[in-house]
Design a protein around this motif. Sequence first.
Motif, PDB file in Angstrom:
ATOM      1  N   GLY A 248       0.808  -1.217   0.000  1.00  0.00           N
ATOM      2  CA  GLY A 248       0.000   0.000   0.000  1.00  0.00           C
ATOM      3  C   GLY A 248       0.841   1.267   0.000  1.00  0.00           C
ATOM      4  N   VAL A 249       1.819   1.337   0.885  1.00  0.00           N
ATOM      5  CA  VAL A 249       2.666   2.538   0.977  1.00  0.00           C
ATOM      6  C   VAL A 249       3.502   2.712  -0.282  1.00  0.00           C
ATOM      7  CG1 VAL A 249       4.620   3.564   2.213  1.00  0.00           C
ATOM      8  CG2 VAL A 249       2.704   2.610   3.496  1.00  0.00           C
ATOM      9  N   THR A 250       4.144   1.639  -0.750  1.00  0.00           N
ATOM     10  CA  THR A 250       4.958   1.775  -1.962  1.00  0.00           C
ATOM     11  C   THR A 250       4.092   2.077  -3.177  1.00  0.00           C
ATOM     12  OG1 THR A 250       4.967  -0.633  -2.278  1.00  0.00           O
ATOM     13  CG2 THR A 250       6.867   0.339  -1.128  1.00  0.00           C
ATOM     14  N   GLY A 251       2.874   1.551  -3.222  1.00  0.00           N
ATOM     15  CA  GLY A 251       1.956   1.843  -4.326  1.00  0.00           C
ATOM     16  C   GLY A 251       1.564   3.309  -4.354  1.00  0.00           C
ATOM     17  N   VAL A 252       1.267   3.882  -3.196  1.00  0.00           N
ATOM     18  CA  VAL A 252       0.923   5.307  -3.130  1.00  0.00           C
ATOM     19  C   VAL A 252       2.137   6.163  -3.518  1.00  0.00           C
ATOM     20  CG1 VAL A 252       0.304   7.188  -1.551  1.00  0.00           C
ATOM     21  CG2 VAL A 252      -0.945   5.025  -1.466  1.00  0.00           C
ATOM     22  N   LEU A 253       3.308   5.821  -3.010  1.00  0.00           N
ATOM     23  CA  LEU A 253       4.519   6.568  -3.368  1.00  0.00           C
ATOM     24  C   LEU A 253       4.795   6.477  -4.863  1.00  0.00           C
ATOM     25  CD1 LEU A 253       6.832   5.686  -0.354  1.00  0.00           C
ATOM     26  CD2 LEU A 253       5.737   7.885  -0.831  1.00  0.00           C
TER      27      LEU A 253
END
Length: 178
Positions: free
Chosen positions: A20-25
Amino acid sequence: MSTLRKFATPLTIATFTIVGVTGVLWYFHVITSAGRWMHEIIGLAMVVVVALHVVLNWRAFKTYFKRPLAIGIIVLGVVLTVGAYLVPDQTQARGGPPQFAAFSKFADESLATLGPIFDTTGEILVTRLEDAGYTGATPASTVEDIAGSNTRAQMEAFSAMAADGSGTGGQGVGAARN
């Protein structure tokens, strides 16, 4: 099985957090190569972890099939996923992956028009192309006239036009030459 049950939910949460975090970044173009790697590899691991979580919690999971709202959400997810692969790929319709878009946009411009992009004139671009083995170019020629419609061949022609006269530009053009 109790050891697996002990780790299923924490692994699901951890892999979801990373993906989730890497996808948003990644969406906001604030990502490193390590972040891309983590997103892709941990994303694959997440599929396994979620499947394990579903298997270990199958009884509770089955209760969702009795709820119309849950069934609707699950069906919507499946339809969106399948639908995304039924829609024609627009990147291919434009001539290839997005990173090649500029080449296909400029491929039908004359060398005279492209000259300022290379901080030179159409005549000098003709000379650079001839030095790289392309023949028959004039300032009125387009990159598509010179290299054909293949995006990679056009990229090689652009590379030859960017040559600084050191004799190294345009090497390896091979089949793209006329």
